[in-house]
Scaffold this motif. Structure first.
Motif, PDB file in Angstrom:
ATOM      1  N   ILE A  36      11.681  10.252  -5.193  1.00 54.76           N
ATOM      2  CA  ILE A  36      12.053   8.980  -4.543  1.00 54.76           C
ATOM      3  C   ILE A  36      10.819   8.295  -3.970  1.00 54.76           C
ATOM      4  CG2 ILE A  36      13.337   7.991  -2.609  1.00 54.76           C
ATOM      5  CD1 ILE A  36      15.422  10.227  -3.102  1.00 54.76           C
ATOM      6  N   TRP A  37       9.959   9.067  -3.289  1.00 53.89           N
ATOM      7  CA  TRP A  37       8.741   8.466  -2.712  1.00 53.89           C
ATOM      8  C   TRP A  37       7.802   7.935  -3.812  1.00 53.89           C
ATOM      9  CZ3 TRP A  37       8.735  12.907   1.296  1.00 53.89           C
ATOM     10  CH2 TRP A  37       9.237  12.420   2.538  1.00 53.89           C
ATOM     11  N   ALA A  38       7.799   8.626  -4.946  1.00 53.53           N
ATOM     12  CA  ALA A  38       6.960   8.167  -6.058  1.00 53.53           C
ATOM     13  C   ALA A  38       7.413   6.792  -6.549  1.00 53.53           C
ATOM     14  CB  ALA A  38       6.999   9.176  -7.193  1.00 53.53           C
ATOM     15  N   ALA A  39       8.719   6.569  -6.549  1.00 56.02           N
ATOM     16  CA  ALA A  39       9.229   5.251  -6.939  1.00 56.02           C
ATOM     17  C   ALA A  39       8.921   4.206  -5.882  1.00 56.02           C
ATOM     18  CB  ALA A  39      10.731   5.327  -7.179  1.00 56.02           C
ATOM     19  N   GLY A  40       8.893   4.645  -4.600  1.00 59.93           N
ATOM     20  CA  GLY A  40       8.578   3.743  -3.501  1.00 59.93           C
ATOM     21  C   GLY A  40       9.777   3.416  -2.655  1.00 59.93           C
ATOM     22  N   VAL A  41       9.595   3.474  -1.354  1.00 59.79           N
ATOM     23  CA  VAL A  41      10.658   3.183  -0.408  1.00 59.79           C
ATOM     24  C   VAL A  41      10.173   2.102   0.559  1.00 59.79           C
ATOM     25  CG1 VAL A  41      12.196   4.112   1.356  1.00 59.79           C
ATOM     26  CG2 VAL A  41      11.505   5.559  -0.568  1.00 59.79           C
ATOM     27  N   VAL A  42      10.991   1.081   0.755  1.00 64.59           N
ATOM     28  CA  VAL A  42      10.686   0.024   1.719  1.00 64.59           C
ATOM     29  C   VAL A  42      11.803  -0.016   2.754  1.00 64.59           C
ATOM     30  CG1 VAL A  42       9.369  -1.356   0.087  1.00 64.59           C
ATOM     31  CG2 VAL A  42      11.834  -1.729   0.308  1.00 64.59           C
ATOM     32  N   THR A  43      11.637  -0.817   3.766  1.00 62.25           N
ATOM     33  CA  THR A  43      12.668  -0.927   4.793  1.00 62.25           C
ATOM     34  C   THR A  43      13.903  -1.597   4.211  1.00 62.25           C
ATOM     35  OG1 THR A  43      11.888  -3.074   5.556  1.00 62.25           O
ATOM     36  CG2 THR A  43      10.893  -1.124   6.583  1.00 62.25           C
ATOM     37  N   ASP A  44      14.982  -1.560   4.974  1.00 67.27           N
ATOM     38  CA  ASP A  44      16.228  -2.172   4.499  1.00 67.27           C
ATOM     39  C   ASP A  44      16.133  -3.685   4.366  1.00 67.27           C
ATOM     40  OD1 ASP A  44      17.649   0.135   4.076  1.00 67.27           O
ATOM     41  OD2 ASP A  44      18.439   0.226   6.122  1.00 67.27           O
ATOM     42  N   LYS A  87      -2.509   2.201  -4.880  1.00 66.65           N
ATOM     43  CA  LYS A  87      -2.553   3.642  -4.636  1.00 66.65           C
ATOM     44  C   LYS A  87      -3.881   4.185  -5.136  1.00 66.65           C
ATOM     45  CE  LYS A  87       0.034   7.910  -5.549  1.00 66.65           C
ATOM     46  NZ  LYS A  87       1.195   8.502  -6.249  1.00 66.65           N
ATOM     47  N   GLU A  88      -4.599   4.825  -4.229  1.00 67.14           N
ATOM     48  CA  GLU A  88      -5.905   5.403  -4.561  1.00 67.14           C
ATOM     49  C   GLU A  88      -6.831   4.357  -5.177  1.00 67.14           C
ATOM     50  OE1 GLU A  88      -5.149   8.721  -7.072  1.00 67.14           O
ATOM     51  OE2 GLU A  88      -4.226   9.915  -5.473  1.00 67.14           O
ATOM     52  N   LYS A  89      -6.961   3.209  -4.467  1.00 70.50           N
ATOM     53  CA  LYS A  89      -7.885   2.129  -4.827  1.00 70.50           C
ATOM     54  C   LYS A  89      -7.536   1.423  -6.139  1.00 70.50           C
ATOM     55  CE  LYS A  89     -11.802   4.124  -2.327  1.00 70.50           C
ATOM     56  NZ  LYS A  89     -13.221   4.534  -2.385  1.00 70.50           N
ATOM     57  N   ARG A  90      -6.333   1.699  -6.639  1.00 72.31           N
ATOM     58  CA  ARG A  90      -5.896   1.006  -7.840  1.00 72.31           C
ATOM     59  C   ARG A  90      -4.563   0.334  -7.558  1.00 72.31           C
ATOM     60  NH1 ARG A  90      -7.160   4.786 -13.161  1.00 72.31           N
ATOM     61  NH2 ARG A  90      -9.439   4.868 -12.902  1.00 72.31           N
ATOM     62  N   ALA A  91      -4.415  -0.876  -8.097  1.00 75.05           N
ATOM     63  CA  ALA A  91      -3.165  -1.611  -7.915  1.00 75.05           C
ATOM     64  C   ALA A  91      -2.452  -1.717  -9.251  1.00 75.05           C
ATOM     65  CB  ALA A  91      -3.437  -3.000  -7.353  1.00 75.05           C
ATOM     66  N   VAL A 131      11.619   8.203   5.122  1.00 75.24           N
ATOM     67  CA  VAL A 131      11.228   6.904   5.692  1.00 75.24           C
ATOM     68  C   VAL A 131      10.406   6.133   4.665  1.00 75.24           C
ATOM     69  CG1 VAL A 131      11.289   7.735   8.066  1.00 75.24           C
ATOM     70  CG2 VAL A 131       9.168   7.927   6.742  1.00 75.24           C
ATOM     71  N   PRO A 132      10.263   4.784   4.847  1.00 76.55           N
ATOM     72  CA  PRO A 132       9.498   3.976   3.880  1.00 76.55           C
ATOM     73  C   PRO A 132       8.038   4.431   3.746  1.00 76.55           C
ATOM     74  CG  PRO A 132      10.822   2.563   5.284  1.00 76.55           C
ATOM     75  CD  PRO A 132      10.924   3.943   5.866  1.00 76.55           C
ATOM     76  N   ASN A 133       7.577   4.508   2.519  1.00 73.06           N
ATOM     77  CA  ASN A 133       6.176   4.873   2.259  1.00 73.06           C
ATOM     78  C   ASN A 133       5.398   3.745   1.580  1.00 73.06           C
ATOM     79  OD1 ASN A 133       7.525   5.136  -0.237  1.00 73.06           O
ATOM     80  ND2 ASN A 133       5.931   6.511  -1.003  1.00 73.06           N
ATOM     81  N   LEU A 134       6.043   2.574   1.431  1.00 69.88           N
ATOM     82  CA  LEU A 134       5.343   1.385   0.924  1.00 69.88           C
ATOM     83  C   LEU A 134       5.190   0.392   2.079  1.00 69.88           C
ATOM     84  CD1 LEU A 134       6.951   0.722  -2.582  1.00 69.88           C
ATOM     85  CD2 LEU A 134       4.891   2.014  -2.019  1.00 69.88           C
ATOM     86  N   GLU A 135       3.948   0.008   2.373  1.00 68.54           N
ATOM     87  CA  GLU A 135       3.653  -0.884   3.506  1.00 68.54           C
ATOM     88  C   GLU A 135       3.130  -2.217   2.986  1.00 68.54           C
ATOM     89  OE1 GLU A 135       0.116  -0.226   6.095  1.00 68.54           O
ATOM     90  OE2 GLU A 135       1.635   0.095   7.637  1.00 68.54           O
ATOM     91  N   TYR A 136       3.758  -3.303   3.424  1.00 70.83           N
ATOM     92  CA  TYR A 136       3.364  -4.652   2.966  1.00 70.83           C
ATOM     93  C   TYR A 136       1.959  -4.992   3.458  1.00 70.83           C
ATOM     94  CZ  TYR A 136       3.462  -9.727   2.356  1.00 70.83           C
ATOM     95  OH  TYR A 136       3.172 -11.009   1.993  1.00 70.83           O
ATOM     96  N   ASP A 137       1.105  -5.463   2.537  1.00 72.89           N
ATOM     97  CA  ASP A 137      -0.287  -5.825   2.861  1.00 72.89           C
ATOM     98  C   ASP A 137      -0.418  -7.353   2.787  1.00 72.89           C
ATOM     99  OD1 ASP A 137      -2.992  -6.156   3.142  1.00 72.89           O
ATOM    100  OD2 ASP A 137      -3.555  -4.513   1.799  1.00 72.89           O
ATOM    101  N   ALA A 138      -0.192  -8.008   3.930  1.00 74.69           N
ATOM    102  CA  ALA A 138      -0.200  -9.483   3.965  1.00 74.69           C
ATOM    103  C   ALA A 138      -1.584 -10.051   3.652  1.00 74.69           C
ATOM    104  CB  ALA A 138       0.267  -9.968   5.335  1.00 74.69           C
ATOM    105  N   LYS A 139      -2.623  -9.411   4.165  1.00 74.47           N
ATOM    106  CA  LYS A 139      -3.990  -9.915   3.974  1.00 74.47           C
ATOM    107  C   LYS A 139      -4.376  -9.930   2.508  1.00 74.47           C
ATOM    108  CE  LYS A 139      -8.719  -9.206   5.598  1.00 74.47           C
ATOM    109  NZ  LYS A 139      -9.606  -8.371   6.452  1.00 74.47           N
ATOM    110  N   ARG A 168       0.852  -1.199   0.000  1.00 72.85           N
ATOM    111  CA  ARG A 168       0.000   0.000   0.000  1.00 72.85           C
ATOM    112  C   ARG A 168       0.882   1.242   0.000  1.00 72.85           C
ATOM    113  NH1 ARG A 168      -2.785   1.250   4.058  1.00 72.85           N
ATOM    114  NH2 ARG A 168      -1.978  -0.218   5.617  1.00 72.85           N
ATOM    115  N   PHE A 169       0.549   2.149  -0.897  1.00 73.16           N
ATOM    116  CA  PHE A 169       1.277   3.422  -0.981  1.00 73.16           C
ATOM    117  C   PHE A 169       0.773   4.338   0.132  1.00 73.16           C
ATOM    118  CE2 PHE A 169       2.155   7.704  -2.459  1.00 73.16           C
ATOM    119  CZ  PHE A 169       3.417   7.607  -3.020  1.00 73.16           C
TER     120      PHE A 169
END
Length: 692
Positions: free
Chosen positions: A119-127, A148-152, A197-205, A84-85
């Motif tokens: 950089i945030w537009a490209a996406g940042v995750v943790t190390d 992002k905004e209900k679209r994947a 900081v990371p702006n991409l969050e893993y969505d396990a569900k 998720r963005f």
């Protein structure tokens, strides 16, 4: 006119039998499958022993279970992650940047904002990097979904920054533009790096949900066969590919095509199969025990069990044929064992399992398996029918099913997954024990008497027997002696031992209504031996014979089964009280006024009732003999049985002369053993005693 009335009477007597059979025929015709069975047998590695098979219709080639499992495994091993963005991370970062005091380098602020947005537009995750579950040697070629905004949208993993990489990218993108500034030092001191900081969050569900759906959408087919195309030629070896096509053709044929001729002809075929099954059922009963036709409860119960077994078989065969391995069909034998003799159980099971043989693809295998298991269940249940021992029966049933299954597997008649089949067989074996409790419901529904209930009635410690022992101890002892005698006699002609023992125990139940009326209960100390001294012969006879009707009434009050009441009614039949009857006639009594001297019962109808009548009479008469020799007992038995026959007491029963000969022989031996001479112990010499 006489012949016509006899014909009408004969037809009327057969109607109660024909109506249930007709209902059975109609129901079987209706529940038999509407589609024709695929009539070709084949095995991989063997020649095709039928004519050349041409496809009659278009059909898809279904993937095998192994192929489906492989594709599911492959699909689950390539699980594309969802992220998720986080726009809130971007917005908060911009606000924090505006609040940072850059001092003399404040001119850098616009360029820093632009670089951070890129950089945030490209996406940042943790190390730790992207949580990619696929087995990729090179993750640079992998992709993830970014929502992002209900679209994947898909995004290459190579374009996403780790947190450390993002900071390096920020520095490298601004250094060429501001060569005179020490940007790394500025970013560290002012805290610009901390904003990134990371702006991409893993969505396990979502990842699990989407990938499960993708697995469920795996195609079950892998090709197509057109009508008129050759499937297999006569004599051709059935390879794995040919077997797969044949399996697909068979499934399409049975599910969607089936019989292609006139519907009337197909229904006629079903009706003929149902008629054959009903005819075999009727023939089995007719030759093994035709008395069942005259017993509505037992007859309807047999029909019910037959329909129940056929319905379960056909339903499972239609919904999930493999579950037939789990069907608790051995219950058919156990349900029959509770109320019928062994000779009726297996033949009825054969008829009940016929739908397996006719309609199931593995019919022969299943038929033999359940026939073997049914025999094992009946034999083991005789010794393991209560409490935890029932699980021993379940274990033996499972073992017999498993052995039979693997015997067929060794000759390549079945090719199912053996571990799955064993699991189903184990479940079905223990279901047989779980559902056996329904026998008590069936016992009430059809007014039957199970062997379990008979064994319970034979328990002499039950309240009714204790009451008989207290009120009429002599009668109680007499009943116990008769019970032992009927046991021996019943075994000699293979009669129902448990049933006749129960009948013997309760046959004189009515005597506790007026116990002192009967000689075995007389007590010299209280003058009870003179009970009949103040009564007329008719009054005495009426008091004696009333114990039959009293017994039926007491049995009804205590809820005893009707078959026990039948023993009470028939143990004297329509005979008379010999002592008072003969004395009345000898004293000049009117032969036309003797109804009080006759028992108000009915003549025996079954072998078991005949046995009780004989043993009851002999047990009482044998006590009057002064000579206890075997010859004396033999003469007594011959005389009493002959007198009963001459009086017509056995005319309504199915006992044969051969049966009577065996009964007499058994009873003679029993009486000789009970009354055999004892050794007289010598008294001790007084002189020897004084010397000690």
């Amino acid at each position: 006119m006489i012949a016509l009335s006899q014909i009408k009477s004969e037809i009327k007597s057969k109607v109660p039998v024909l109506i249930p059979l007709a209902v059975l025929f109609v129901v079987l015709t209706l529940i038999f499958p509407r589609q024709a069975k695929f009539s070709y047998d084949y095995r991989k590695g063997s020649p095709w022993n039928h004519e050349t098979l041409i496809a009659q219709f278009d059909f898809p080639i279904l993937k095998t279970e192994e192929q489906m499992m492989e594709e599911r495994s492959r699909s689950s091993s390539v699980s594309v992650p969802y992220y998720r963005f986080r726009q809130d991370v971007v917005d908060n970062g911009k606000k924090r940047l505006e609040q940072i005091d850059l001092g003399s380098e404040s001119y850098l602020r616009p360029a820093i904002v632009t670089a951070l947005e890129s950089i945030w537009a490209a996406g940042v995750v943790t190390d730790e990097g992207v949580k990619y579950d696929g087995h990729h040697e090179d993750l640079s070629s992998a992709v993830v979904y970014v929502q992002k905004e209900k679209r994947a949208a898909k995004k290459p993993v190579a374009e996403i920054y780790k947190e450390t990489e993002a900071r390096s990218r920020l520095l490298s993108s601004l250094t060429p533009k501001f060569k005179g500034a020490n940007l790394d030092s500025v970013f560290r001191v002012t805290g610009v790096y901390d904003i990134l900081v990371p702006n991409l969050e893993y969505d396990a569900k979502t990842t699990d949900l989407v990938n499960r759906e993708s697995e469920s959408h795996i195609s079950t087919t892998q090709g197509f066969v057109s009508a008129g195309q050759l499937i297999v030629s006569e004599g051709e070896i059935v390879t794995s590919e040919v077997e797969q096509i044949l399996d697909s053709y068979k499934k399409e044929f049975e599910n969607n095509m089936g019989y292609g001729g006139p519907k009337f002809v197909f229904w006629l075929g079903n009706a003929l199969l149902a008629f054959v099954m009903v005819f075999l059922f009727a023939i089995v009963i007719f030759f093994l025990n035709r008395k069942i036709f005259k017993n509505p409860g037992k007859f309807l119960y047999l029909i019910f069990i037959l329909l129940l077994t056929a319905s379960v078989t056909l339903m499972l065969n239609k919904l999930a044929p493999k579950l037939l391995y789990m069907a608790p069909l051995t219950l058919t034998a156990l349900y029959l064992e509770a109320f019928f003799r062994n000779k009726i159980i297996m033949p009825v099971c054969c008829v009940a399992f016929l739908p397996l043989l006719v309609f199931s693809s593995n019919g022969v295998v299943l038929f033999v398996m359940f026939m073997v298991a049914s025999q094992v269940a009946v034999l083991s249940f005789k010794y393991c029918d209560r409490g935890w021992k029932q699980f021993v029966t379940a274990g033996l049933v499972f073992a017999s099913l498993a052995v039979t299954y693997f015997a067929f597997r060794l000759v390549d008649m079945v090719q199912d997954n053996p571990y799955f089949v064993l699991m189903l067989l184990a479940g079905g074996s223990f279901l047989s024990i779980a559902f056996y409790t329904l026998i008590y419901l069936f016992e009430r529904m059809f007014n039957l008497l199970s062997n379990w209930r008979l064994n319970e009635l034979c328990d002499t410690d039950n309240p009714l027997m204790r009451e008989l022992q207290a009120k009429a101890p002599g009668t109680y002892q007499h009943s116990l002696q008769v019970m032992n005698m009927v046991d021996v006699a019943a075994r000699s002609i293979d009669a129902n031992v448990t049933l006749v023992r129960a009948g013997a125990l309760y046959h004189d139940l009515g005597k506790m209504e007026n116990p002192m009326c009967f000689v075995e209960n007389e007590s010299m100390s209280d003058g009870a031996s003179h009970y009949h001294s103040n009564l007329t012969l008719k009054e005495s006879a009426a008091a004696i014979t009333s114990h039959v009707t009293d017994g039926v009434r007491i049995a009804t009050q205590h809820g005893l089964p009707s078959v026990i009441k039948d023993f009470i009614l028939t143990h004297h039949g329509t005979s008379y009280t010999g002592y008072f009857y003969n004395k009345y006639l000898n004293e000049g009594g009117d032969p036309g006024q003797v109804s009080e001297f006759f028992y108000k019962g009915v003549r025996p109808q079954t072998k078991e009732q005949v046995i009780l009548m004989i043993c009851d009479t002999l047990e009482a008469a044998s006590r009057t003999l002064s000579d206890k020799s075997p010859e004396s007992f033999s003469n007594l038995v011959e005389k009493l049985v002959s007198s009963k026959m001459q009086a017509g007491q056995f005319d309504d029963s199915d006992v044969t002369l051969r049966d009577l000969q065996k009964i007499k022989k058994a009873v003679k031996g029993s009486l000789s053993q009970v009354f055999h001479d004892r050794i007289e112990y010598p008294a001790q010499n007084k002189n020897n005693n004084s010397k000690q």
